[in-house]
Motif scaffolding. Structure first.
Motif, short mmCIF file in Angstrom:
data_model
loop_
_atom_site.label_atom_id
_atom_site.label_comp_id
_atom_site.label_asym_id
_atom_site.label_seq_id
_atom_site.Cartn_x
_atom_site.Cartn_y
_atom_site.Cartn_z
N PRO A 116 37.21 43.51 42.93
CA PRO A 116 36.01 42.91 43.52
C PRO A 116 35.30 41.99 42.52
O PRO A 116 35.49 42.09 41.31
N GLN A 119 29.54 36.71 43.59
CA GLN A 119 29.44 35.26 43.52
C GLN A 119 28.04 34.82 43.93
O GLN A 119 27.42 35.44 44.79
N LYS A 151 34.54 43.89 53.58
CA LYS A 151 35.15 42.81 52.82
C LYS A 151 34.11 42.12 51.95
O LYS A 151 34.39 41.72 50.81
N SER A 152 32.91 41.95 52.49
CA SER A 152 31.85 41.26 51.75
C SER A 152 30.49 41.78 52.19
O SER A 152 30.32 42.24 53.33
N MET A 186 26.78 37.28 46.80
CA MET A 186 27.69 37.91 47.76
C MET A 186 28.71 38.74 47.00
O MET A 186 29.36 38.24 46.06
N PHE A 187 28.81 40.00 47.36
CA PHE A 187 29.87 40.87 46.84
C PHE A 187 31.13 40.61 47.66
O PHE A 187 31.09 40.56 48.89
N VAL A 188 32.24 40.41 46.97
CA VAL A 188 33.53 40.18 47.64
C VAL A 188 34.51 41.24 47.16
O VAL A 188 34.75 41.38 45.95
N ASN A 189 35.08 41.98 48.08
CA ASN A 189 36.00 43.06 47.70
C ASN A 189 37.34 42.52 47.23
O ASN A 189 37.67 41.34 47.45
N CYS A 192 40.31 40.01 48.98
CA CYS A 192 39.62 39.28 50.04
C CYS A 192 39.38 37.85 49.55
O CYS A 192 38.79 37.65 48.49
N THR A 195 34.53 33.59 50.11
CA THR A 195 33.65 33.21 49.01
C THR A 195 32.25 32.99 49.56
O THR A 195 32.04 32.87 50.76
N VAL A 196 31.29 32.89 48.65
CA VAL A 196 29.92 32.62 49.04
C VAL A 196 29.79 31.24 49.68
O VAL A 196 28.82 30.96 50.39
N MET A 208 28.10 39.59 57.84
CA MET A 208 28.35 40.72 56.96
C MET A 208 27.07 41.54 56.81
O MET A 208 25.98 41.04 57.10
#
Length: 268
Positions: A116, A119, A151-152, A186-189, A192, A195-196, A208
């Motif tokens: 993870p 961004q 996922k985000s 934005m957290f992205v796992n 995945c 993107t932001v 999300m």
């Protein structure tokens, strides 16, 4: 966990601006107008960069995207400005579709896509609090049971200031606006590719889960002649000179020094 920021510094992309241009040549002429570029450099130097230099958590990366057509003197000036900030990397790109190129840059920057990351977007005339990266990491740790299920997830700090900078100093007003560009992440796992930059900043909660933090002021939104959003009719914002307490707050929260701002604009 890797934290990646993305800043578009007068990059002549296709799309990505609220104000359209008839051709890419017209967009380049607008973006590289000497008066406009001088203002962007002053704001980048006195407003945006100080808070990044002063981050209490230095484990992040900021990608500054510029066009391959940026005149050499301006490119050199940009490298000089960011050269003392090891977290900043300048990337040059030819004109390409806005979201396509930004998404590609962010995904290439991920050291391990199976892990993870977080961004954030960063405008060259905005500022974030000196503890933004630290607060972002803590928010992700605190929200781990939610984050692993999606996922985000958007993470938003919704209190800040709108401010104008010039030879007079700084005029500002407090503001509350959820999902502004500044202080939004934005957290992205892992595994995945989102993107932001896949989403308009104010539309993130449509796609999300989103967490907002109404903490102390975390951002400054620059209010200037060349804001893209202000090239069309907009609601007027009443700004007033900073009080003594606010001058201290801007210094402590954002590392913005009012005397440095004044000096930068007195050369006009």
């Amino acid at each position: 966990m890797q934290v990646i920021g993305l800043c578009r510094f007068s990059y002549p992309c296709l799309g990505g601006f609220q104000v359209g241009h008839d051709s890419i040549e017209a967009r380049i002429d607008y973006l590289y107008d000497p008066v406009r570029l001088e203002e962007r450099f002053r704001l980048f130097e006195t407003v945006a960069l100080p808070g990044l230099k002063a981050q209490t958590d230095v484990d992040f990366e900021l990608l500054v995207v510029v066009g391959t057509s940026l005149p050499e003197p301006h490119l050199e000036r940009l490298h000089d400005l960011v050269g003392t900030i090891p977290q900043v990397r300048v990337i040059t790109e030819p004109p390409r579709p806005h979201r396509e190129v930004m998404k590609e840059i962010l995904n290439k920057a991920r050291r391990d896509p199976s892990q993870p990351c977080a961004q954030f977007r960063f405008d060259d005339d905005d500022a974030v609090g000196v503890d933004f990266i630290a607060k972002l990491r803590k928010a992700i740790d605190d929200s781990a049971p939610l984050l692993v299920q999606h996922k985000s997830v958007a993470l938003d700090w919704n209190k800040g200031f709108i401010a104008e900078f010039g030879a007079h100093g700084i005029r500002a007003t407090p503001t509350f606006r959820p999902f502004y560009t500044a202080a939004l992440a934005m957290f992205v796992n892992g595994n995945c590719p989102l993107t932001v930059m896949n989403f308009a900043h104010d539309k993130l909660p449509r796609f999300m889960p989103a967490i907002s933090f109404p903490d102390q002021a975390m951002y400054i939104r620059g209010h200037n002649d060349f804001n893209d959003s202000r090239q069309k009719p907009t609601r007027q914002v009443e700004l007033t000179p900073l009080s003594d307490d606010q001058i201290e707050l801007f210094q402590n929260r954002f590392a913005i020094d009012i005397d440095t701002v004044r000096a930068a604009y007195r050369s006009d």
